[in-house]
Motif scaffolding. Structure first.
Motif, PDB file in Angstrom:
ATOM      1  N   VAL A  46      46.237  37.601  50.119  1.00 14.49           N
ATOM      2  CA  VAL A  46      45.115  36.859  49.595  1.00 14.49           C
ATOM      3  C   VAL A  46      45.124  36.931  48.074  1.00 14.49           C
ATOM      4  O   VAL A  46      45.473  37.942  47.484  1.00 14.49           O
ATOM      5  CB  VAL A  46      43.798  37.481  50.143  1.00 14.49           C
ATOM      6  N   ARG A  47      44.749  35.878  47.457  1.00 19.14           N
ATOM      7  CA  ARG A  47      44.664  35.847  46.004  1.00 19.14           C
ATOM      8  C   ARG A  47      43.553  36.782  45.541  1.00 19.14           C
ATOM      9  O   ARG A  47      42.630  37.099  46.278  1.00 19.14           O
ATOM     10  CB  ARG A  47      44.360  34.424  45.522  1.00 19.14           C
ATOM     11  N   ALA A  48      43.650  37.213  44.287  1.00 24.31           N
ATOM     12  CA  ALA A  48      42.666  38.142  43.739  1.00 24.31           C
ATOM     13  C   ALA A  48      41.290  37.516  43.724  1.00 24.31           C
ATOM     14  O   ALA A  48      41.127  36.338  43.428  1.00 24.31           O
ATOM     15  CB  ALA A  48      43.064  38.549  42.326  1.00 24.31           C
ATOM     16  N   ALA A  49      40.302  38.324  44.049  1.00 22.76           N
ATOM     17  CA  ALA A  49      38.920  37.859  44.031  1.00 22.76           C
ATOM     18  C   ALA A  49      38.211  38.509  42.861  1.00 22.76           C
ATOM     19  O   ALA A  49      38.680  39.478  42.294  1.00 22.76           O
ATOM     20  CB  ALA A  49      38.242  38.251  45.335  1.00 22.76           C
ATOM     21  N   GLY A  50      37.074  37.979  42.497  1.00 22.65           N
ATOM     22  CA  GLY A  50      36.271  38.619  41.474  1.00 22.65           C
ATOM     23  C   GLY A  50      36.312  37.893  40.154  1.00 22.65           C
ATOM     24  O   GLY A  50      36.557  36.693  40.083  1.00 22.65           O
ATOM     25  N   ASP A  51      36.081  38.613  39.089  1.00 20.44           N
ATOM     26  CA  ASP A  51      35.960  38.056  37.751  1.00 20.44           C
ATOM     27  C   ASP A  51      37.327  37.616  37.242  1.00 20.44           C
ATOM     28  O   ASP A  51      38.131  38.425  36.814  1.00 20.44           O
ATOM     29  CB  ASP A  51      35.352  39.111  36.827  1.00 20.44           C
ATOM     30  N   GLU A  52      37.576  36.324  37.266  1.00 21.56           N
ATOM     31  CA  GLU A  52      38.864  35.789  36.839  1.00 21.56           C
ATOM     32  C   GLU A  52      39.153  36.100  35.362  1.00 21.56           C
ATOM     33  O   GLU A  52      40.298  36.240  34.982  1.00 21.56           O
ATOM     34  CB  GLU A  52      38.918  34.272  37.075  1.00 21.56           C
ATOM     35  N   ALA A  53      38.113  36.219  34.533  1.00 22.38           N
ATOM     36  CA  ALA A  53      38.315  36.475  33.108  1.00 22.38           C
ATOM     37  C   ALA A  53      38.911  37.855  32.860  1.00 22.38           C
ATOM     38  O   ALA A  53      39.587  38.067  31.868  1.00 22.38           O
ATOM     39  CB  ALA A  53      36.987  36.336  32.364  1.00 22.38           C
ATOM     40  N   ALA A  54      38.675  38.810  33.749  1.00 22.61           N
ATOM     41  CA  ALA A  54      39.162  40.175  33.568  1.00 22.61           C
ATOM     42  C   ALA A  54      40.557  40.366  34.161  1.00 22.61           C
ATOM     43  O   ALA A  54      41.085  41.457  34.128  1.00 22.61           O
ATOM     44  CB  ALA A  54      38.184  41.165  34.194  1.00 22.61           C
ATOM     45  N   LEU A  55      41.131  39.303  34.709  1.00 26.22           N
ATOM     46  CA  LEU A  55      42.436  39.406  35.335  1.00 26.22           C
ATOM     47  C   LEU A  55      43.523  38.921  34.393  1.00 26.22           C
ATOM     48  O   LEU A  55      43.350  37.933  33.679  1.00 26.22           O
ATOM     49  CB  LEU A  55      42.485  38.574  36.625  1.00 26.22           C
ATOM     50  N   ASP A  56      44.655  39.607  34.421  1.00 29.04           N
ATOM     51  CA  ASP A  56      45.817  39.188  33.650  1.00 29.04           C
ATOM     52  C   ASP A  56      46.255  37.835  34.198  1.00 29.04           C
ATOM     53  O   ASP A  56      46.547  37.723  35.387  1.00 29.04           O
ATOM     54  CB  ASP A  56      46.933  40.228  33.812  1.00 29.04           C
ATOM     55  N   PRO A  57      46.295  36.803  33.361  1.00 30.13           N
ATOM     56  CA  PRO A  57      46.643  35.469  33.862  1.00 30.13           C
ATOM     57  C   PRO A  57      48.037  35.393  34.482  1.00 30.13           C
ATOM     58  O   PRO A  57      48.292  34.546  35.327  1.00 30.13           O
ATOM     59  CB  PRO A  57      46.533  34.566  32.635  1.00 30.13           C
ATOM     60  N   ARG A  58      48.928  36.294  34.097  1.00 25.52           N
ATOM     61  CA  ARG A  58      50.268  36.308  34.688  1.00 25.52           C
ATOM     62  C   ARG A  58      50.248  36.807  36.127  1.00 25.52           C
ATOM     63  O   ARG A  58      51.149  36.510  36.906  1.00 25.52           O
ATOM     64  CB  ARG A  58      51.201  37.182  33.850  1.00 25.52           C
ATOM     65  N   LEU A  59      49.232  37.581  36.473  1.00 25.47           N
ATOM     66  CA  LEU A  59      49.141  38.188  37.801  1.00 25.47           C
ATOM     67  C   LEU A  59      48.029  37.587  38.658  1.00 25.47           C
ATOM     68  O   LEU A  59      48.030  37.778  39.875  1.00 25.47           O
ATOM     69  CB  LEU A  59      48.887  39.695  37.666  1.00 25.47           C
ATOM     70  N   ALA A  60      47.112  36.872  38.034  1.00 29.38           N
ATOM     71  CA  ALA A  60      45.897  36.416  38.716  1.00 29.38           C
ATOM     72  C   ALA A  60      46.167  35.566  39.945  1.00 29.38           C
ATOM     73  O   ALA A  60      45.472  35.699  40.957  1.00 29.38           O
ATOM     74  CB  ALA A  60      45.001  35.665  37.742  1.00 29.38           C
ATOM     75  N   SER A  61      47.146  34.701  39.916  1.00 29.58           N
ATOM     76  CA  SER A  61      47.362  33.797  41.048  1.00 29.58           C
ATOM     77  C   SER A  61      48.465  34.269  41.993  1.00 29.58           C
ATOM     78  O   SER A  61      48.832  33.561  42.929  1.00 29.58           O
ATOM     79  CB  SER A  61      47.680  32.386  40.547  1.00 29.58           C
ATOM     80  N   SER A  62      48.963  35.468  41.788  1.00 27.83           N
ATOM     81  CA  SER A  62      50.031  35.991  42.651  1.00 27.83           C
ATOM     82  C   SER A  62      49.471  36.448  43.989  1.00 27.83           C
ATOM     83  O   SER A  62      48.303  36.796  44.110  1.00 27.83           O
ATOM     84  CB  SER A  62      50.734  37.159  41.965  1.00 27.83           C
ATOM     85  N   THR A  63      50.340  36.458  44.993  1.00 26.86           N
ATOM     86  CA  THR A  63      49.941  37.042  46.272  1.00 26.86           C
ATOM     87  C   THR A  63      50.061  38.556  46.167  1.00 26.86           C
ATOM     88  O   THR A  63      50.708  39.092  45.254  1.00 26.86           O
ATOM     89  CB  THR A  63      50.837  36.551  47.431  1.00 26.86           C
ATOM     90  N   ASP A  64      49.464  39.231  47.116  1.00 26.27           N
ATOM     91  CA  ASP A  64      49.558  40.691  47.136  1.00 26.27           C
ATOM     92  C   ASP A  64      51.002  41.149  47.310  1.00 26.27           C
ATOM     93  O   ASP A  64      51.424  42.129  46.697  1.00 26.27           O
ATOM     94  CB  ASP A  64      48.683  41.273  48.236  1.00 26.27           C
ATOM     95  N   LEU A  65      51.779  40.455  48.130  1.00 27.17           N
ATOM     96  CA  LEU A  65      53.171  40.837  48.326  1.00 27.17           C
ATOM     97  C   LEU A  65      53.965  40.676  47.031  1.00 27.17           C
ATOM     98  O   LEU A  65      54.749  41.555  46.668  1.00 27.17           O
ATOM     99  CB  LEU A  65      53.816  40.019  49.448  1.00 27.17           C
ATOM    100  N   GLU A  66      53.761  39.596  46.318  1.00 32.18           N
ATOM    101  CA  GLU A  66      54.446  39.402  45.036  1.00 32.18           C
ATOM    102  C   GLU A  66      54.081  40.515  44.062  1.00 32.18           C
ATOM    103  O   GLU A  66      54.949  41.041  43.354  1.00 32.18           O
ATOM    104  CB  GLU A  66      54.069  38.042  44.434  1.00 32.18           C
ATOM    105  N   LEU A  67      52.811  40.893  44.048  1.00 33.73           N
ATOM    106  CA  LEU A  67      52.349  41.964  43.168  1.00 33.73           C
ATOM    107  C   LEU A  67      52.993  43.302  43.526  1.00 33.73           C
ATOM    108  O   LEU A  67      53.479  44.026  42.649  1.00 33.73           O
ATOM    109  CB  LEU A  67      50.821  42.073  43.269  1.00 33.73           C
ATOM    110  N   LEU A  68      53.062  43.613  44.819  1.00 34.40           N
ATOM    111  CA  LEU A  68      53.673  44.870  45.246  1.00 34.40           C
ATOM    112  C   LEU A  68      55.161  44.903  44.931  1.00 34.40           C
ATOM    113  O   LEU A  68      55.682  45.932  44.508  1.00 34.40           O
ATOM    114  CB  LEU A  68      53.439  45.111  46.732  1.00 34.40           C
ATOM    115  N   LEU A  69      55.847  43.798  45.149  1.00 34.81           N
ATOM    116  CA  LEU A  69      57.278  43.772  44.839  1.00 34.81           C
ATOM    117  C   LEU A  69      57.514  44.001  43.348  1.00 34.81           C
ATOM    118  O   LEU A  69      58.460  44.685  42.965  1.00 34.81           O
ATOM    119  CB  LEU A  69      57.904  42.463  45.296  1.00 34.81           C
ATOM    120  N   LEU A  70      56.649  43.457  42.513  1.00 30.90           N
ATOM    121  CA  LEU A  70      56.786  43.689  41.071  1.00 30.90           C
ATOM    122  C   LEU A  70      56.615  45.162  40.744  1.00 30.90           C
ATOM    123  O   LEU A  70      57.487  45.760  40.110  1.00 30.90           O
ATOM    124  CB  LEU A  70      55.762  42.866  40.292  1.00 30.90           C
ATOM    125  N   ILE A  71      55.513  45.764  41.189  1.00 27.77           N
ATOM    126  CA  ILE A  71      55.255  47.144  40.761  1.00 27.77           C
ATOM    127  C   ILE A  71      56.147  48.157  41.459  1.00 27.77           C
ATOM    128  O   ILE A  71      56.426  49.214  40.907  1.00 27.77           O
ATOM    129  CB  ILE A  71      53.764  47.543  40.894  1.00 27.77           C
TER     130      ILE A  71
END
Length: 157
Positions: A46-71
């Motif tokens: 699921v895409r990130a929820a919450g305050d979009e302004a506080a999210l890194d725009p490079r990561l904001a629209s990523s899926t959770d799997l994409e985020l985990l593979l990066l980190i």
């Protein structure tokens, strides 16, 4: 800087331990992860929820799997699109074989841990480095608990 080194060390250790516990081998890496596992993770991713302004725009629209593979591996769509994140987050880049094995395990983790999307993912996507580091550390703790309880003798990779 110290938090980045700690994150890199922790991430490398988690990847190595996970791969050793799950028995992922180079033979597995040659085949990659299954389409069904990617589909399951994408539906959970699921895409990130919450305050979009506080999210890194490079990561904001990523899926959770994409985020985990990066980190976890320094590989994947996010790493390809934003290679500067690897140095910025202090990530050690895994081999493609390791990344393929970790992708399957990360997909299983996401399927078993739906709270990740609401708790850890927004913190990891944060523009605040301290919040991001806390999110990554919290995820690593959760992930290791998952591996220790679900991946013995091995995950289903």
């Amino acid at each position: 800087m110290l938090a980045r080194k700690k994150t890199a060390l922790l991430t490398s250790t988690v990847v190595a331990l996970t791969l050793s516990l799950t028995g992922v081998s180079s033979a597995y890496g040659a085949t990659g992860y299954a389409t069904s596992e990617v589909a399951a993770a994408t539906s959970v991713g699921v895409r990130a929820a919450g305050d979009e302004a506080a999210l890194d725009p490079r990561l904001a629209s990523s899926t959770d799997l994409e985020l985990l593979l990066l980190i976890m591996t320094g590989r994947g769509v996010l790493a390809d699109a934003h290679p500067e994140l690897i140095a910025e987050l202090g990530i050690t880049v895994s081999t493609q074989t390791e990344a393929d094995g970790m992708a399957a395990i990360a997909a299983q983790f996401l399927a078993a841990s739906p709270a990740f999307s609401a708790t850890r993912a927004p913190a990891i996507r944060s523009t605040d480095p301290a919040v991001r580091d806390q999110g990554i550390s919290g995820f690593m703790t959760d992930f290791m608990a998952y591996v220790m309880s679900h991946c013995r003798p091995s995950c289903t990779v």
